[in-house]
Structure formats: C-alpha cells, structure tokens
Scaffold this active site. Structure first.
Site, PDB file in Angstrom:
ATOM      1  N   HIS A  89       0.826  -1.215   0.000  1.00  0.00           N
ATOM      2  CA  HIS A  89       0.000   0.000   0.000  1.00  0.00           C
ATOM      3  C   HIS A  89       0.858   1.263   0.000  1.00  0.00           C
ATOM      4  O   HIS A  89       0.388   2.312   0.431  1.00  0.00           O
ATOM      5  CB  HIS A  89      -0.924   0.009   1.220  1.00  0.00           C
ATOM      6  CG  HIS A  89      -1.925  -1.101   1.192  1.00  0.00           C
ATOM      7  ND1 HIS A  89      -1.749  -2.285   1.857  1.00  0.00           N
ATOM      8  CD2 HIS A  89      -3.109  -1.207   0.557  1.00  0.00           C
ATOM      9  CE1 HIS A  89      -2.789  -3.077   1.637  1.00  0.00           C
ATOM     10  NE2 HIS A  89      -3.627  -2.454   0.853  1.00  0.00           N
ATOM     11  N   HIS A  90       2.103   1.154  -0.455  1.00  0.00           N
ATOM     12  CA  HIS A  90       2.942   2.362  -0.437  1.00  0.00           C
ATOM     13  C   HIS A  90       2.383   3.423  -1.378  1.00  0.00           C
ATOM     14  O   HIS A  90       2.663   4.608  -1.222  1.00  0.00           O
ATOM     15  CB  HIS A  90       4.400   2.027  -0.784  1.00  0.00           C
ATOM     16  CG  HIS A  90       4.604   1.630  -2.204  1.00  0.00           C
ATOM     17  ND1 HIS A  90       4.194   0.421  -2.708  1.00  0.00           N
ATOM     18  CD2 HIS A  90       5.159   2.304  -3.252  1.00  0.00           C
ATOM     19  CE1 HIS A  90       4.493   0.365  -3.997  1.00  0.00           C
ATOM     20  NE2 HIS A  90       5.079   1.490  -4.354  1.00  0.00           N
ATOM     21  N   LYS A  95      -3.411  -2.325  -7.533  1.00  0.00           N
ATOM     22  CA  LYS A  95      -3.861  -2.644  -8.888  1.00  0.00           C
ATOM     23  C   LYS A  95      -3.362  -4.014  -9.291  1.00  0.00           C
ATOM     24  O   LYS A  95      -2.235  -4.395  -8.977  1.00  0.00           O
ATOM     25  CB  LYS A  95      -3.249  -1.581  -9.822  1.00  0.00           C
ATOM     26  CG  LYS A  95      -3.674  -1.642 -11.234  1.00  0.00           C
ATOM     27  CD  LYS A  95      -4.817  -0.695 -11.508  1.00  0.00           C
ATOM     28  CE  LYS A  95      -5.418  -0.873 -12.865  1.00  0.00           C
ATOM     29  NZ  LYS A  95      -6.169  -2.103 -13.049  1.00  0.00           N
ATOM     30  N   LYS A 119       6.382  -4.335 -10.679  1.00  0.00           N
ATOM     31  CA  LYS A 119       6.111  -3.910 -12.048  1.00  0.00           C
ATOM     32  C   LYS A 119       5.686  -2.438 -12.100  1.00  0.00           C
ATOM     33  O   LYS A 119       6.200  -1.663 -12.900  1.00  0.00           O
ATOM     34  CB  LYS A 119       4.956  -4.777 -12.559  1.00  0.00           C
ATOM     35  CG  LYS A 119       4.876  -5.000 -14.006  1.00  0.00           C
ATOM     36  CD  LYS A 119       3.723  -5.955 -14.311  1.00  0.00           C
ATOM     37  CE  LYS A 119       4.034  -7.380 -13.907  1.00  0.00           C
ATOM     38  NZ  LYS A 119       2.984  -8.341 -14.349  1.00  0.00           N
ATOM     39  N   ASP A 124       6.867   3.088 -13.333  1.00  0.00           N
ATOM     40  CA  ASP A 124       6.503   4.360 -12.727  1.00  0.00           C
ATOM     41  C   ASP A 124       5.019   4.696 -12.898  1.00  0.00           C
ATOM     42  O   ASP A 124       4.670   5.777 -13.364  1.00  0.00           O
ATOM     43  CB  ASP A 124       7.393   5.472 -13.336  1.00  0.00           C
ATOM     44  CG  ASP A 124       7.373   6.728 -12.481  1.00  0.00           C
ATOM     45  OD1 ASP A 124       6.992   6.633 -11.304  1.00  0.00           O
ATOM     46  OD2 ASP A 124       7.715   7.809 -13.012  1.00  0.00           O
ATOM     47  N   LYS A 131      -3.567  -8.700  -6.754  1.00  0.00           N
ATOM     48  CA  LYS A 131      -3.935  -9.713  -7.743  1.00  0.00           C
ATOM     49  C   LYS A 131      -5.105 -10.503  -7.187  1.00  0.00           C
ATOM     50  O   LYS A 131      -5.232 -10.678  -5.968  1.00  0.00           O
ATOM     51  CB  LYS A 131      -2.759 -10.663  -7.992  1.00  0.00           C
ATOM     52  CG  LYS A 131      -2.865 -11.414  -9.292  1.00  0.00           C
ATOM     53  CD  LYS A 131      -2.421 -10.544 -10.441  1.00  0.00           C
ATOM     54  CE  LYS A 131      -2.456 -11.261 -11.762  1.00  0.00           C
ATOM     55  NZ  LYS A 131      -1.817 -10.472 -12.810  1.00  0.00           N
ATOM     56  N   SER A 388      -3.697   0.480 -18.307  1.00  0.00           N
ATOM     57  CA  SER A 388      -4.739   0.525 -17.271  1.00  0.00           C
ATOM     58  C   SER A 388      -4.666   1.838 -16.492  1.00  0.00           C
ATOM     59  O   SER A 388      -5.685   2.408 -16.111  1.00  0.00           O
ATOM     60  CB  SER A 388      -4.560  -0.639 -16.290  1.00  0.00           C
ATOM     61  OG  SER A 388      -5.182  -1.793 -16.790  1.00  0.00           O
TER      62      SER A 388
HETATM   63  P1  NAD Z   1      -5.127 -15.834 -21.863  1.00  0.00           P
HETATM   64  O1  NAD Z   1      -5.978 -16.684 -21.033  1.00  0.00           O
HETATM   65  O2  NAD Z   1      -5.747 -14.875 -22.816  1.00  0.00           O
HETATM   66  O3  NAD Z   1      -4.072 -16.690 -22.715  1.00  0.00           O
HETATM   67  C1  NAD Z   1      -3.290 -17.692 -22.174  1.00  0.00           C
HETATM   68  C2  NAD Z   1      -3.131 -18.730 -23.255  1.00  0.00           C
HETATM   69  O4  NAD Z   1      -2.230 -19.738 -22.805  1.00  0.00           O
HETATM   70  C3  NAD Z   1      -4.465 -19.428 -23.579  1.00  0.00           C
HETATM   71  O5  NAD Z   1      -4.678 -19.411 -24.967  1.00  0.00           O
HETATM   72  C4  NAD Z   1      -4.273 -20.823 -23.036  1.00  0.00           C
HETATM   73  O6  NAD Z   1      -4.989 -21.808 -23.745  1.00  0.00           O
HETATM   74  C5  NAD Z   1      -2.769 -20.994 -23.185  1.00  0.00           C
HETATM   75  N1  NAD Z   1      -2.219 -22.052 -22.335  1.00  0.00           N
HETATM   76  C6  NAD Z   1      -2.690 -22.526 -21.159  1.00  0.00           C
HETATM   77  N2  NAD Z   1      -1.935 -23.521 -20.715  1.00  0.00           N
HETATM   78  C7  NAD Z   1      -0.941 -23.685 -21.622  1.00  0.00           C
HETATM   79  C8  NAD Z   1       0.145 -24.559 -21.729  1.00  0.00           C
HETATM   80  N3  NAD Z   1       0.388 -25.482 -20.800  1.00  0.00           N
HETATM   81  N4  NAD Z   1       0.963 -24.441 -22.803  1.00  0.00           N
HETATM   82  C9  NAD Z   1       0.734 -23.521 -23.763  1.00  0.00           C
HETATM   83  N5  NAD Z   1      -0.301 -22.673 -23.721  1.00  0.00           N
HETATM   84  C10 NAD Z   1      -1.131 -22.739 -22.660  1.00  0.00           C
HETATM   85  O7  NAD Z   1      -4.172 -15.088 -20.824  1.00  0.00           O
HETATM   86  P2  NAD Z   1      -3.278 -13.800 -21.083  1.00  0.00           P
HETATM   87  O8  NAD Z   1      -4.030 -12.626 -20.574  1.00  0.00           O
HETATM   88  O9  NAD Z   1      -2.759 -13.819 -22.451  1.00  0.00           O
HETATM   89  O10 NAD Z   1      -2.100 -14.060 -20.040  1.00  0.00           O
HETATM   90  C11 NAD Z   1      -0.970 -14.835 -20.366  1.00  0.00           C
HETATM   91  C12 NAD Z   1       0.142 -14.538 -19.368  1.00  0.00           C
HETATM   92  O11 NAD Z   1       0.437 -13.144 -19.409  1.00  0.00           O
HETATM   93  C13 NAD Z   1      -0.187 -14.858 -17.921  1.00  0.00           C
HETATM   94  O12 NAD Z   1       0.993 -15.263 -17.258  1.00  0.00           O
HETATM   95  C14 NAD Z   1      -0.637 -13.520 -17.372  1.00  0.00           C
HETATM   96  O13 NAD Z   1      -0.485 -13.429 -15.973  1.00  0.00           O
HETATM   97  C15 NAD Z   1       0.328 -12.611 -18.089  1.00  0.00           C
HETATM   98  N6  NAD Z   1      -0.123 -11.227 -18.156  1.00  0.00           N
HETATM   99  C16 NAD Z   1      -1.307 -10.888 -18.745  1.00  0.00           C
HETATM  100  C17 NAD Z   1      -1.689  -9.555 -18.797  1.00  0.00           C
HETATM  101  C18 NAD Z   1      -2.938  -9.111 -19.500  1.00  0.00           C
HETATM  102  O14 NAD Z   1      -3.138  -7.900 -19.637  1.00  0.00           O
HETATM  103  N7  NAD Z   1      -3.790  -9.990 -19.984  1.00  0.00           N
HETATM  104  C19 NAD Z   1      -0.879  -8.570 -18.204  1.00  0.00           C
HETATM  105  C20 NAD Z   1       0.334  -8.951 -17.632  1.00  0.00           C
HETATM  106  C21 NAD Z   1       0.698 -10.275 -17.609  1.00  0.00           C
END
Ligand code: NAD
Length: 497
Positions: A89-90, A95, A119, A124, A131, A388
């Site tokens: 909470h700094h 988010k 992150k 910044d 989460k 965001s």
């Molecule tokens: P998503 O659900 O849209 O896509 C994830 C994809 O990975 C899916 O198509 C799923 O079928 C596939 N998948 C699942 N298990 C798998 C496996 N074992 N091997 C290969 N593919 C597999 O999710 P996303 O939003 O694209 O998020 C993906 C990663 O990015 C996550 O680690 C998430 O935390 C990170 N991330 C997402 C966002 C965002 O804005 N969506 C932001 C920061 C980080």
C-alpha cells in the site's frame, strides 16, 4: 454439496500438473512462484543499502482475502473459491488482474500481487500491487454461470473493501477479459448508486463502458515495444549471440491467448520477425518458413485449436516448442514453464517473458551463466498496467484523451506545412507530411505513452545494471530499481501512527 465431476477431476489434474511443474528441485531449492519471486527479490535486495526491516516490509504481502461461495447448477451446488491479495500500500489504489484458472491458489495470487508491486514501480505508475483469482476453468461454465460467479466474487470483494477506484482496481488476466470487467464495474456501480467515479473501479473494460482504446492489446504491444527496445541496444543482444536487428529473427510463442497473440501479431507485421512455432495447452505447431499469425488466429477460432493449421507440423508435446532452436522465445502462458528439469534443453538465445514467472529462479541462474538474455516479466509485461493507468486516469477525469487538443494540433500542423511550403516553394516530403498530420486520437496517444514508458523503463533498468557492478542481469536490475523506488516511497511517507 455435490458438483460437476468434470470440473473436480480437471481441477485435481491441473493441481497435480502444477505441482509437478512447480516443484522441480535444484539442489533442494523448491520453486513455487512465490518462492521464485522472493528469491529474486532477495538476490537484488542483497546489493542495496536499505534497512533490513524496510526490506521485509516491502517483500511481505500486506493483506489477503480468501472466500468461498456456491452457485446453483440445476439441482446441484458448485462451490467456488476466490482470492484477492494486496501486496503493498505504499501507493494507492492497489492494482492487478483477476485470473480464472483451476491452478489459482492464495499463494499464487500473493506472488502475482508482489510482481504487480514491482512492475508498477519499474514503469513508474502510481499503484501498489494486487492480484485476484477464482479457482475455475472458465471452459467448464456457461456464460450465465460465469456472470453469476463474477458478480458474486465482485460483491464479496466490495463487502471487504477489496474493490473500488481509490482502494483496489482489478483488470483482466488469464481467463478473463473485457466481458468480466464489464460485469464487475456494473456490480460495483449497483452497490454505489450516485457515486461519480465508479467506472474507475476496474480497467480493461469495453470501450463503451469507459474502457480505453488499445487496452485489449496493451500487454502484447508492451511486449513488442520492450523487445524492440532491447534490440535497439546492439551490445545487449550481441552478448547473447544474436546479430543486431529484429527483422528476420526466429521466434517461438508459448500461449496464443491475449498476450501471446498480440505480441506475435505486432512482431510479425511491424518488425518482420519469423514466427516459427506456436504452443498451446493442447499441443504445438511448427513451420520453419513462418506461421501467419492472423491466419492461425482465424483457424483457432474456427476449429477451437491451433493444431491442424495448414502447412504446419504438430510437435509431439506442447512443451517441445520451448526447446526449439530460435533467436527469441516468448513464453506467454503460465508460470514455471522453464525449470531445472528442462532448462538444459532450452536453445533460445533470448527469452522475452511475456507471462508472469515463466522461468524459475534456479533456471534463470543457469540460463544467465550460459549467456542467455532474459527480458524479465516485471518489466516486459507491464504494458497492461501502464495502459490501465491511462484508463483509470481517463475515468477519473471523465474525458477521453485527445478530445480537447486533436483539432487544434491538426490546425497547427496544417498551418506549419503551409508556411514551410510557401516559404521554400517546395512540397514537403509525403512521409514528413503524414507524420505531422497524423491523428492524435486516443489510440495514437495511448500507444505513444506506452512506447515511451517501455523505452524509458528499459533505459532506467539498463543504467542501473551498468552502474552497479554487483548487479548481474536485467532481472536483478529491475528488482533493484523497484525496491529502491518503493523504499523511497516508504521513507517519504513515514510510519503511521
Ligand atoms: P489468456 O488466457 O488470454 O491466454 C493464455 C493462453 O495460454 C491461452 O490461450 C491458453 O490456452 C494458453 N495455455 C494454457 N496452458 C498452456 C500450456 N500449458 N501451454 C501452452 N499454452 C497454454 O491469458 P493472457 O491474458 O494472455 O495471459 C498470459 C500470461 O500473461 C499470464 O501469465 C498472465 O499473468 C500474463 N499477463 C497478462 C496480462 C494481461 O493484460 N492480460 C498482463 C500482464 C501479464
């Protein structure tokens, strides 16, 4: 209570597979995501002159909430488990995304919340980290059921003050998107009639519900900008054995969802890389000549899978894609994909961590010693939270970007062009004319703000890496940068009471 058998069985299988992946040992070092994040924090913190008490406060998760609620399915009840963690909470609000996955646990959510804190500090943006997660496989539920789960989860968060524009602002993550965010903001609004800022309670909303242009693709866009920036420093990529220049580089993508698809699409269409393989949960495809990302997305939509894409070869196992010879591996699916059990097989020269925590701490160390360049998650996938932040600010001002200035800027550009052409008697170069007259609409401004953020953050990280001789790589430098910024915020704030 009884529940759907498939759902329970799949959950058990997912947890087993997660345990198998997440608990590979190296010299006795267990590697859950939380342990990995803490190990990486400690590695960087050891190089900093910050009071150990303050470091403990920065590292610890401040607040976590776990809730169970039922939904009705026919005559049965399905019990749903949800979580939300507030790491720091700094800065407020906190988010972070909401993830729908069978593998979600309180521990995982706490680790992901910590990553969010670091992150935000790196790019910044003025948020603490949070989460959330709901332990379901969205494929096992109808749209109506998903709406009920999402609204009930949101209501539970509201009751505990874990949701609100000035308190805690969720966004999409794995398994969720604009649709879920719309349900959440509508639920929040229903609980807060007459409150003007309710739209700012959630980001990643549909445009008509107060969303912002470019948010859907923001994380993938940020991944592209981050990779571009790394490639703009020849020295960085050459140290990994890669020739300068992004054009023509071979790329493997794991996870063809929101982040993976957009990163692949932008890298292919705007930077001319060659996507040679794509992996999904049900298998992976390879085509050394290059896979057309948009055609693959259409094939996936039509058939429900990336497999069987014309011209491609199916690999025996999905994870085989991680071991292909390539310049750039982009894991964009899950955490703990590269661990001590498989890292020796990885042949990529650069790993661009689009997903959160795809490489365990031990595997990271091994790869570093082998000279692999890792562009770390806490920097590379921060495009989502950056945009965001733009969306949240837009919701608080109730004004979309560019509305007040677009027309004026165009008039100024036209006057400038007219004057230059009149004075010189020559026509301006068409490219320069196009640049000057380009529309400063919301998408252009968002992408410009995002690109600037990704570029300047990489440079901040790199500067720290060059300046401190004990800081060994981009990840350590990213953590160090984050810790220093958060520590300073705590020192400025003092301690209540
Ligand atoms: P998503 O659900 O849209 O896509 C994830 C994809 O990975 C899916 O198509 C799923 O079928 C596939 N998948 C699942 N298990 C798998 C496996 N074992 N091997 C290969 N593919 C597999 O999710 P996303 O939003 O694209 O998020 C993906 C990663 O990015 C996550 O680690 C998430 O935390 C990170 N991330 C997402 C966002 C965002 O804005 N969506 C932001 C920061 C980080």
């Amino acid at each position: 209570m009884s529940s759907s058998r498939t759902w329970q069985d799949r959950r058990t299988a997912a947890l087993k597979s997660k345990k198998k992946n997440g608990s590979k040992k190296s010299g006795g070092a267990a590697t859950s995501l939380r342990e990995n994040v803490d190990l990486q924090f400690d590695r960087a913190a050891a190089q900093l002159r910050i009071h150990p008490g303050l470091l403990r406060q920065i590292k610890v998760c401040n607040n976590a909430y776990s809730v169970q609620f039922p939904i009705k399915r026919g005559k049965d009840y399905v019990l749903i488990q949800g979580f939300r963690a507030e790491h720091s909470h700094h800065l407020k609000p906190v988010k972070g995304g909401i993830r729908y996955s069978e593998a979600v646990s309180l521990e995982e959510v706490m680790a992901l919340a910590a990553l969010m804190t670091y992150k935000c500090a790196i790019v910044d943006v003025p948020f603490g980290g949070s989460k959330g997660g709901v332990c379901i496989n969205p494929r096992d539920f109808s749209q109506r059921e998903l709406e009920r789960i999402t609204r009930r989860y949101a209501a539970e968060l509201i009751k505990k003050d874990f949701l609100g524009p000035h308190v805690n602002v969720p966004a999409p993550d794995m398994g969720t998107g604009a649709r879920e965010m719309a349900w959440i903001v509508d639920t929040y609004d229903a609980f807060h009639p007459g409150v003007p800022d309710t739209q700012a309670a959630v980001t990643g909303k549909p445009y008509q519900q107060g969303g912002i242009r470019g948010r859907v693709e923001a994380t993938g866009r940020g991944v592209q900008f981050g990779i571009r920036e790394a490639f703009s420093h020849d020295e960085d990529v050459q140290a990994a054995g890669v020739k300068p220049g992004l054009g023509g580089k071979t790329v493997v993508i794991q996870g063809f969802g929101n982040v993976g698809y957009h990163a692949a699409k932008f890298l292919q269409t705007e930077d001319d890389v060659r996507i040679i393989a794509v992996a999904e949960w049900d298998g992976a495809i390879l085509d050394p000549k290059g896979i057309d990302v948009d055609k693959l997305a259409r094939h996936q939509k039509r058939t429900g899978s990336i497999l069987g894409f014309p011209g491609s070869k199916t690999l025996e196992r999905s994870t085989d894609a991680l071991f292909l010879d390539c310049d750039l591996l982009v894991p964009a699916a899950l955490e703990n994909q590269i661990h001590m059990g498989n890292v020796r097989r990885v042949r990529a020269k650069i790993i661009a961590e689009a997903a959160n925590g795809p490489v365990t701490a031990a595997a990271d160390e091994y790869l570093r010693q082998r000279g692999v360049l890792i562009i770390p998650d806490i920097y590379l996938n921060a495009g989502g939270v950056t945009v965001s932040y733009f969306e949240w600010s837009k919701n608080l001002t109730h004004m979309h970007y560019g509305r007040m200035s677009r027309h004026l800027e165009n008039l100024e550009a036209e006057t400038f062009i007219h004057q230059v052409e009149a004075l010189t008697g020559k026509k301006l170069d068409p490219r320069a004319r196009k640049t000057l007259l380009r529309s400063h609409d919301e998408l252009a401004l968002v992408n410009s703000g995002l690109e600037d953020t990704m570029r300047s953050s990489y440079r901040d990280i790199r500067k720290l890496l060059k300046r401190r001789k004990n800081v060994e790589d981009l990840r350590m430098a990213s953590y160090a940068l984050a810790i220093e910024r958060i520590a300073q915020a705590y020192l400025d704030l003092g301690i209540f009471p």
